[in-house]
Design a protein around this motif. Structure first.
Motif, PDB file in Angstrom:
ATOM      1  N   THR A 150      -7.178  -0.085   6.698  1.00 57.22           N
ATOM      2  CA  THR A 150      -6.910  -0.525   8.222  1.00 57.22           C
ATOM      3  C   THR A 150      -7.903  -1.662   8.379  1.00 57.22           C
ATOM      4  O   THR A 150      -7.454  -2.873   9.075  1.00 57.22           O
ATOM      5  CB  THR A 150      -7.492   0.413   9.306  1.00 57.22           C
ATOM      6  N   ARG A 151      -9.084  -1.806   7.885  1.00 55.58           N
ATOM      7  CA  ARG A 151     -10.188  -2.938   8.130  1.00 55.58           C
ATOM      8  C   ARG A 151      -9.525  -4.220   7.435  1.00 55.58           C
ATOM      9  O   ARG A 151      -9.580  -5.289   7.775  1.00 55.58           O
ATOM     10  CB  ARG A 151     -11.369  -2.446   7.569  1.00 55.58           C
ATOM     11  N   LEU A 152      -9.209  -3.871   6.056  1.00 52.23           N
ATOM     12  CA  LEU A 152      -8.428  -4.979   5.253  1.00 52.23           C
ATOM     13  C   LEU A 152      -7.361  -5.571   5.938  1.00 52.23           C
ATOM     14  O   LEU A 152      -7.221  -6.729   5.938  1.00 52.23           O
ATOM     15  CB  LEU A 152      -7.920  -4.668   3.879  1.00 52.23           C
ATOM     16  N   MET A 153      -6.485  -4.949   6.581  1.00 48.23           N
ATOM     17  CA  MET A 153      -5.101  -5.119   7.229  1.00 48.23           C
ATOM     18  C   MET A 153      -5.628  -5.981   8.676  1.00 48.23           C
ATOM     19  O   MET A 153      -5.073  -7.193   8.860  1.00 48.23           O
ATOM     20  CB  MET A 153      -4.250  -4.166   7.505  1.00 48.23           C
TER      21      MET A 153
ATOM     22  N   TRP B 197       0.995  -1.186   0.011  1.00 48.21           N
ATOM     23  CA  TRP B 197       0.123  -0.001  -0.184  1.00 48.21           C
ATOM     24  C   TRP B 197       0.928   1.184   0.044  1.00 48.21           C
ATOM     25  O   TRP B 197       1.750   1.165   0.198  1.00 48.21           O
ATOM     26  CB  TRP B 197      -0.708   0.259   1.172  1.00 48.21           C
ATOM     27  N   ARG B 198       0.374   2.521  -0.531  1.00 43.03           N
ATOM     28  CA  ARG B 198       0.934   3.701  -0.334  1.00 43.03           C
ATOM     29  C   ARG B 198       1.568   3.971   0.971  1.00 43.03           C
ATOM     30  O   ARG B 198       0.682   3.951   2.016  1.00 43.03           O
ATOM     31  CB  ARG B 198       0.033   4.639  -1.152  1.00 43.03           C
ATOM     32  N   ALA B 199       2.722   4.056   1.267  1.00 44.90           N
ATOM     33  CA  ALA B 199       3.367   4.666   2.621  1.00 44.90           C
ATOM     34  C   ALA B 199       2.664   5.844   3.056  1.00 44.90           C
ATOM     35  O   ALA B 199       2.137   6.797   2.530  1.00 44.90           O
ATOM     36  CB  ALA B 199       4.792   5.173   2.043  1.00 44.90           C
ATOM     37  N   GLY B 200       2.267   5.795   4.378  1.00 47.81           N
ATOM     38  CA  GLY B 200       1.475   6.499   4.975  1.00 47.81           C
ATOM     39  C   GLY B 200      -0.060   6.598   4.798  1.00 47.81           C
ATOM     40  O   GLY B 200      -0.864   7.339   5.583  1.00 47.81           O
ATOM     41  N   ASP B 201      -0.606   5.800   3.946  1.00 52.88           N
ATOM     42  CA  ASP B 201      -1.933   5.579   3.862  1.00 52.88           C
ATOM     43  C   ASP B 201      -2.553   4.533   4.867  1.00 52.88           C
ATOM     44  O   ASP B 201      -2.106   3.706   5.031  1.00 52.88           O
ATOM     45  CB  ASP B 201      -2.547   4.953   2.344  1.00 52.88           C
TER      46      ASP B 201
END
Length: 104
Positions: A72-75, A62-66
């Motif tokens: 967050t839910r996916l992770m 994922w894009r840094a800092g995103d």
């Protein structure tokens, strides 16, 4: 894998897409090593077989800092189902129907 097994493959044809590769195999042009997820394609003339001692590693990027709520839910969801060190691949129970077994 071939080198480790002491095999030198003779490449006579290559395909760019999964469908082309499966068509080449079905036409008798050899074999292909593919991800287990392609087993669900059920190509006529192709018999999928598992290769002992192999595993597939997937990476989430994922894009840094995103830190969007969706990311967050996916992770969180992925971390909840990730296998432990002694549980790399869930075993298929014999009682599961073939259609579910093939989808793994």
């Amino acid at each position: 894998m071939c080198h480790h097994a002491g095999i030198v493959p003779r490449i006579g044809a290559q395909g760019r897409t999964v469908q082309t590769i499966l068509a080449l195999v079905a036409a008798g042009f050899g074999a292909a090593v593919m991800a287990d997820s392609y087993r669900v394609l059920h190509r006529e003339g192709v018999t999928p077989r598992r290769l002992a001692g192999t595993a597939t590693t997937l990476h989430l990027v994922w894009r840094a800092g995103d830190m969007s709520p969706l990311l967050t839910r996916l992770m969180t969801a992925l971390n909840a189902v990730k296998p432990g060190p002694d549980d790399e691949r869930p075993e298929t129970r014999a009682s599961e129907p073939d259609s579910r077994r093939a989808a793994r």
